[in-house]
Design an enzyme around this catalytic site. Structure first.
Site, PDB file in Angstrom:
ATOM      1  N   ARG A  63       0.843  -1.270   0.095  1.00 56.77           N
ATOM      2  CA  ARG A  63      -0.094  -0.083  -0.010  1.00 56.77           C
ATOM      3  C   ARG A  63       0.722   1.218  -0.169  1.00 56.77           C
ATOM      4  O   ARG A  63       0.374   2.391  -0.396  1.00 56.77           O
ATOM      5  CB  ARG A  63      -1.075  -0.036   1.058  1.00 56.77           C
ATOM      6  CG  ARG A  63      -1.989   0.982   1.175  1.00 56.77           C
ATOM      7  CD  ARG A  63      -2.688   1.354   2.461  1.00 56.77           C
ATOM      8  NE  ARG A  63      -2.889   0.253   3.518  1.00 56.77           N
ATOM      9  CZ  ARG A  63      -2.272   0.202   4.721  1.00 56.77           C
ATOM     10  NH1 ARG A  63      -1.482   1.044   5.011  1.00 56.77           N
ATOM     11  NH2 ARG A  63      -2.616  -0.888   5.424  1.00 56.77           N
ATOM     12  N   TYR A 118     -16.718  20.835 -11.298  1.00 53.82           N
ATOM     13  CA  TYR A 118     -17.357  19.391 -11.595  1.00 53.82           C
ATOM     14  C   TYR A 118     -18.434  19.001 -10.402  1.00 53.82           C
ATOM     15  O   TYR A 118     -18.169  19.232  -9.178  1.00 53.82           O
ATOM     16  CB  TYR A 118     -16.061  18.341 -11.426  1.00 53.82           C
ATOM     17  CG  TYR A 118     -16.473  16.988 -11.843  1.00 53.82           C
ATOM     18  CD1 TYR A 118     -17.305  16.364 -12.818  1.00 53.82           C
ATOM     19  CD2 TYR A 118     -16.043  16.099 -10.741  1.00 53.82           C
ATOM     20  CE1 TYR A 118     -17.138  15.198 -13.043  1.00 53.82           C
ATOM     21  CE2 TYR A 118     -16.243  14.688 -10.960  1.00 53.82           C
ATOM     22  CZ  TYR A 118     -16.880  14.134 -12.225  1.00 53.82           C
ATOM     23  OH  TYR A 118     -17.181  12.828 -12.667  1.00 53.82           O
ATOM     24  N   ASP A 190      -8.372  21.440 -10.433  1.00 48.38           N
ATOM     25  CA  ASP A 190      -8.690  20.607 -10.924  1.00 48.38           C
ATOM     26  C   ASP A 190      -8.113  20.888 -12.410  1.00 48.38           C
ATOM     27  O   ASP A 190      -8.813  21.870 -13.139  1.00 48.38           O
ATOM     28  CB  ASP A 190     -10.345  20.430 -11.149  1.00 48.38           C
ATOM     29  CG  ASP A 190     -10.621  19.064 -11.743  1.00 48.38           C
ATOM     30  OD1 ASP A 190      -9.666  18.639 -12.586  1.00 48.38           O
ATOM     31  OD2 ASP A 190     -11.581  18.439 -11.558  1.00 48.38           O
ATOM     32  N   LYS A 215      -8.911  10.231 -17.603  1.00 48.77           N
ATOM     33  CA  LYS A 215      -9.187  11.105 -18.801  1.00 48.77           C
ATOM     34  C   LYS A 215      -7.960  11.216 -19.833  1.00 48.77           C
ATOM     35  O   LYS A 215      -7.826  10.002 -20.356  1.00 48.77           O
ATOM     36  CB  LYS A 215      -9.831  12.710 -18.743  1.00 48.77           C
ATOM     37  CG  LYS A 215     -10.662  12.726 -17.799  1.00 48.77           C
ATOM     38  CD  LYS A 215     -12.125  12.282 -18.190  1.00 48.77           C
ATOM     39  CE  LYS A 215     -13.228  12.214 -17.084  1.00 48.77           C
ATOM     40  NZ  LYS A 215     -13.576  13.337 -16.168  1.00 48.77           N
TER      41      LYS A 215
HETATM   42  C1  PLP Z   1     -14.164  13.190 -14.916  1.00 46.49           C
HETATM   43  C2  PLP Z   1     -13.689  14.313 -13.984  1.00 46.49           C
HETATM   44  C3  PLP Z   1     -13.309  14.203 -12.823  1.00 46.49           C
HETATM   45  C4  PLP Z   1     -13.566  12.811 -12.139  1.00 46.49           C
HETATM   46  O1  PLP Z   1     -12.730  11.679 -12.454  1.00 46.49           O
HETATM   47  P1  PLP Z   1     -13.108  10.342 -12.286  1.00 46.49           P
HETATM   48  O2  PLP Z   1     -11.986   9.653 -12.492  1.00 46.49           O
HETATM   49  O3  PLP Z   1     -14.131   9.938 -13.074  1.00 46.49           O
HETATM   50  O4  PLP Z   1     -13.569  10.079 -10.781  1.00 46.49           O
HETATM   51  C5  PLP Z   1     -13.025  15.238 -12.064  1.00 46.49           C
HETATM   52  N1  PLP Z   1     -12.911  16.544 -12.610  1.00 46.49           N
HETATM   53  C6  PLP Z   1     -13.105  16.777 -13.971  1.00 46.49           C
HETATM   54  C7  PLP Z   1     -12.910  17.897 -14.414  1.00 46.49           C
HETATM   55  C8  PLP Z   1     -13.721  15.685 -14.832  1.00 46.49           C
HETATM   56  O5  PLP Z   1     -13.902  15.701 -16.105  1.00 46.49           O
END
Ligand code: PLP
Length: 399
Positions: A63, A118, A190, A215
């Site tokens: 971990r 988000y 973010d 993403k």
């Molecule tokens: C998809 C997304 C997230 C969350 O990511 P996950 O891996 O789906 O939990 C956070 N911020 C933005 C801008 C996103 O598009």
């Protein structure tokens, strides 16, 4: 001294494309193989009782990190640049956001979050943080340095997302970060849309830069992954929080993240070019009122995008002229190269209708017509435009 076989970036500052190809590699430790092995691991064996009692070992426990997780962390860290003190891997982008917030906030603190964040980020603030005595105020994403007026004596963090991943306002990150730091608050962002390749978060004043690795890092719609990169001011707290909460990522998912990262530069360049071509084509369509793409002047904060960002990814939105939702749904349903589904950043194109009305609290969402978000994938751009043309024919038949 970096040995040739170790392949690490020996002469900083190397350009991003070179860092994408070389960073986090240690061929000396991998019997000469280019890529690290995928360590499925929990127990680590220590040579002696004395070593165990002193926790004298390169790796302590599965971990707490393996050569596989270190390879991705080191690669991401090199990409962020010298101000990055460390990178934490989390099991999703949302887990990266919640963990970063937990790392910097205490009971009784106040948090400022952009109204364009988000939606699950807001849910975490409004439910979990609130239960622990942390209050959130949402602010206009275009507020800039005027955010100083929203600072309270107990404001400990300011959260940004630029651009918003549905509405695409570009925030003035340096101005907001300066106001936050002047008030003694840490700055979180973010950075999923631009990635560290197109927005150098630490150079712009960010302390904790978050990405949904799901993403563009993963890039193939086959992995859930989150990353938080921290500077010196935030790294110890972040690392301690990740370890204390017991968060870690499975080795196969880490490997997919590392594999995706190697080609992220060329993929992003294609998403940028193709996305811009489709956005410009859509801007000329008589059915469309506005295109919300940060590289177009019709997008709020476009001048700041030009100043601070070095590229655009493949995600943007379109605003239809006022029309019944049924016609917009017919447009989306007719598309065959664009799938209908959440997430983005993979090789495939996507289209979803959306409405931010019930999400916003600090600002009013009034784009003037129905909205659709598009992700432009790696298909041939002329095929995509042909598909959209057929969508507009179905739209005309349905209106
Ligand atoms: C998809 C997304 C997230 C969350 O990511 P996950 O891996 O789906 O939990 C956070 N911020 C933005 C801008 C996103 O598009």
């Amino acid at each position: 001294m970096t040995k040739k076989s170790e392949g690490g970036p020996a002469h900083p500052p190397l350009k991003p494309a070179t860092r994408l190809a070389t960073s986090g590699r240690d061929a000396g430790a991998n019997h000469g193989f280019v890529n690290p092995p995928v360590h499925h691991a929990s127990t680590v064996l220590y040579p002696t009782a004395e070593d165990f009692l002193a926790r004298r070992a390169r790796y302590l426990y599965g971990r707490r990190g393996t050569p596989t997780s270190e390879a991705l962390e080191n690669a991401l860290r090199a990409l962020e640049g010298p101000a990055c003190a460390g990178v934490a891997l989390l099991p999703s982008g949302l887990a990266a956001i919640s963990t970063a917030l937990l790392a910097v906030l205490n009971a009784g603190d106040h948090l400022l979050v952009t109204d364009s964040a988000y939606q699950p980020t807001r849910r975490f603030c409004d439910n979990v943080l609130r239960r622990y005595g942390i209050a959130t105020t949402y602010y206009d994403p275009l507020i800039g340095g005027d955010i100083a007026a929203l600072m309270q004596p107990n404001t400990r963090a300011v959260f940004m997302e630029a651009p918003g991943s549905l509405s695409f306002e570009i925030q003035d990150v340096p101005a907001i970060a300066a106001a936050a730091h002047a008030a003694g608050a840490l700055v979180l962002m973010d950075n999923t849309w631009a990635t560290s390749l197109y927005f150098p978060a630490f150079d712009k004043g960010v302390d904790l830069s978050i990405q949904a690795g799901t993403k563009y890092i993963g890039g193939h719609s086959d992995v859930m992954l989150g990353t938080v990169s921290a500077n010196q001011a935030a790294w110890e707290r972040l690392r301690d929080t990740v370890h204390t909460l017991g968060l870690c990522v499975g080795p196969d998912d880490i490997y997919l993240g590392l594999r995706g990262l190697r080609t992220m530069g060329v993929r992003l360049a294609q998403h940028h070019q193709a996305g811009l071509k489709v956005a410009r084509w859509l801007a000329e369509r008589p059915e469309i009122a506005r295109v919300l793409h940060p590289a177009l002047e019709s997008c709020p904060g476009h001048a700041i995008w030009r100043r601070d960002f070095s590229g655009a990814s493949g995600l943007f939105s379109i605003v239809f002229k006022p029309v019944a939702q049924g016609a917009v749904n017919a447009f989306v349903n007719e598309l065959s190269l664009f799938g209908i589904g959440p997430s983005w950043g993979g090789f495939e194109s996507l289209a979803i209708p959306f409405d931010c009305t019930s999400i916003r609290t600090a600002t009013k969402w009034a784009p003037g017509g129905p909205t659709v978000r598009l992700h432009i994938g790696l298909e041939d751009v002329d095929d995509l435009i042909g598909d959209l043309e057929r969508g507009f024919a179905a739209f005309a038949a349905a209106r």
